[in-house]
Enzyme design. Structure first.
Site, mmCIF file in Angstrom:
data_model
loop_
_atom_site.group_PDB
_atom_site.id
_atom_site.type_symbol
_atom_site.label_atom_id
_atom_site.label_comp_id
_atom_site.label_asym_id
_atom_site.label_seq_id
_atom_site.Cartn_x
_atom_site.Cartn_y
_atom_site.Cartn_z
ATOM 1 N N GLY A 193 0.824 -1.109 0.043
ATOM 2 C CA GLY A 193 0.159 -0.059 -0.006
ATOM 3 C C GLY A 193 1.006 1.206 -0.094
ATOM 4 N N ASP A 194 0.102 2.490 0.148
ATOM 5 C CA ASP A 194 0.876 3.824 0.191
ATOM 6 C C ASP A 194 0.635 4.338 1.477
ATOM 7 O OD1 ASP A 194 1.663 6.482 -0.268
ATOM 8 O OD2 ASP A 194 0.483 6.789 -2.027
ATOM 9 N N PHE A 195 1.507 4.511 2.150
ATOM 10 C CA PHE A 195 1.587 4.958 3.542
ATOM 11 C C PHE A 195 0.954 6.499 3.569
ATOM 12 C CE2 PHE A 195 6.469 5.005 3.464
ATOM 13 C CZ PHE A 195 6.695 6.170 3.101
ATOM 14 N N HIS A 202 12.326 11.430 8.101
ATOM 15 C CA HIS A 202 13.322 12.273 7.632
ATOM 16 C C HIS A 202 13.514 12.257 5.971
ATOM 17 C CE1 HIS A 202 17.185 9.341 7.070
ATOM 18 N NE2 HIS A 202 16.045 9.057 6.412
#
Length: 347
Positions: free
Chosen positions: A237-239, A256
């Site tokens: 998935g896409d965080f 970061h």
């Protein structure tokens, strides 16, 4: 007839105290990592595993010019990477030993990653980042950092293998510093090949792990090393848009990489998915105030030149947590260059 008296040779060199000489040394400092990369790429250390060797033999075996190889190793030896004896032979030192490919804890792939052209070229354009507030990466490579890695399999391999080599010595130490509840579902957000999650699961045999990553990264995951397939799950998935449900979220060296807006998005997705009484553990450098040397301040410029993110202070992490619905509870030292920034859901 006039005579010229020879002046005595000074026993000290007061000119060396002139700050201009120090500035000159700093300006040429980039040549050392260039030499380190050359030795690592050529595989010099592998050919010294059986003992000291003449540089002519080394050059023939690694396919290098003998004189130029000698000059490169001579510089590295001034900082304890390789050692030259009185006959012109070179030997391994403790540091050079880690450049071998056949030793436990080899750091060669980390060196090749940190000196890869994706970082090297952008660092050379740091002035642009300072002037404009934007990374030169997209101008140099035609697309953002992670898009480039997703499309270039060879570069992606250098990055992920190098990151694993850099992380392997610290992961067990960081895992021991993680304070986990019994039988926790631990979600490693953007966890790469799963090195940290693997260490956490080894230390917490009642916990279940979820490695949340992109499909092309998960293909090389290491969780099978645990030997218990029922203790971990792979999730794609896409965080930036979602997070799997869990009790504890590990976010190591992810925030970061990104600007504040996208960091808040990642943290908020975790906040929305977390179970009751859950927490988030952000594993990153925490910048200290003052003029003392701080490795995080070095990595910070790597982020500036290649990505959109930065290293942060405790106060800056606290601001991110507040915006995302978390409350920062403590910063836990790990004994490595990274700390654990812990948060719980804000009430």
């Amino acid at each position: 007839m006039s005579t010229v008296e020879n002046s005595p040779v000074p026993t000290e060199r007061p000119a060396e105290a002139d700050p201009r000489f120090a500035l000159m040394d700093h300006a040429m400092g980039y040549l050392f990592p260039a030499a380190l990369r050359a030795a690592a790429a050529l595989g010099v250390a592998d050919h010294l595993g059986t003992g000291p060797r003449p540089v002519a033999e080394l050059a023939e075996e690694v396919g290098a010019d003998p004189l130029n190889l000698y000059r490169t190793l001579r510089l590295l030896a001034t900082r304890g990477i390789f050692a030259e004896d009185g006959t012109g032979r070179f030997a391994l030192t403790a540091a050079a030993e880690l450049l071998r490919t056949d030793v436990a804890g080899s750091f060669r792939s980390a060196i090749l990653m940190l000196t890869d052209r994706t970082f090297w070229l952008t660092a050379g354009e740091l002035e642009e980042a300072v002037r404009t507030g934007t990374s030169p990466f997209e101008r140099l490579f035609g697309m953002p950092f992670f898009d480039h890695f997703a499309r270039d399999a060879d570069t992606a391999a250098v990055f992920h293998v190098g990151m694993a080599a850099m992380s392997d010595p610290e992961n067990p130490v960081i895992a021991r510093a993680c304070d986990l509840p019994p039988e926790a579902v631990v979600v490693d957000v953007g966890g790469g090949h799963g090195g940290l999650l693997l260490s956490v699961l080894r230390d917490n045999p009642a916990s279940h792990g979820v490695l949340f990553e992109q499909p092309h990264v998960l293909r090389e995951h290491r969780l099978a090393e645990l030997g218990a397939d029922d203790r971990w799950t792979l999730a794609t998935g896409d965080f930036f848009t979602e997070a799997p449900p869990g009790d504890v979220y590990l976010i190591k060296r992810i925030l970061h990489d990104w600007d504040d807006e996208r960091c808040v998005r990642i943290l908020r997705n975790c906040r929305e998915a977390v179970y009751d009484q859950g927490r988030v553990l952000v594993v990153d450098a925490v910048i200290t105030q003052g003029n003392a040397p701080d490795p995080g301040k070095v990595i910070d410029l790597l982020m500036m030149s290649s990505l959109t993110g930065r290293e942060r202070t405790r106060a800056e992490f606290e601001a991110l947590f507040d915006q995302a619905g978390w409350r920062l509870t403590r910063v836990i030292p790990t004994g490595t260059r990274l700390s654990i920034v812990e948060g719980v859901p804000a009430t």
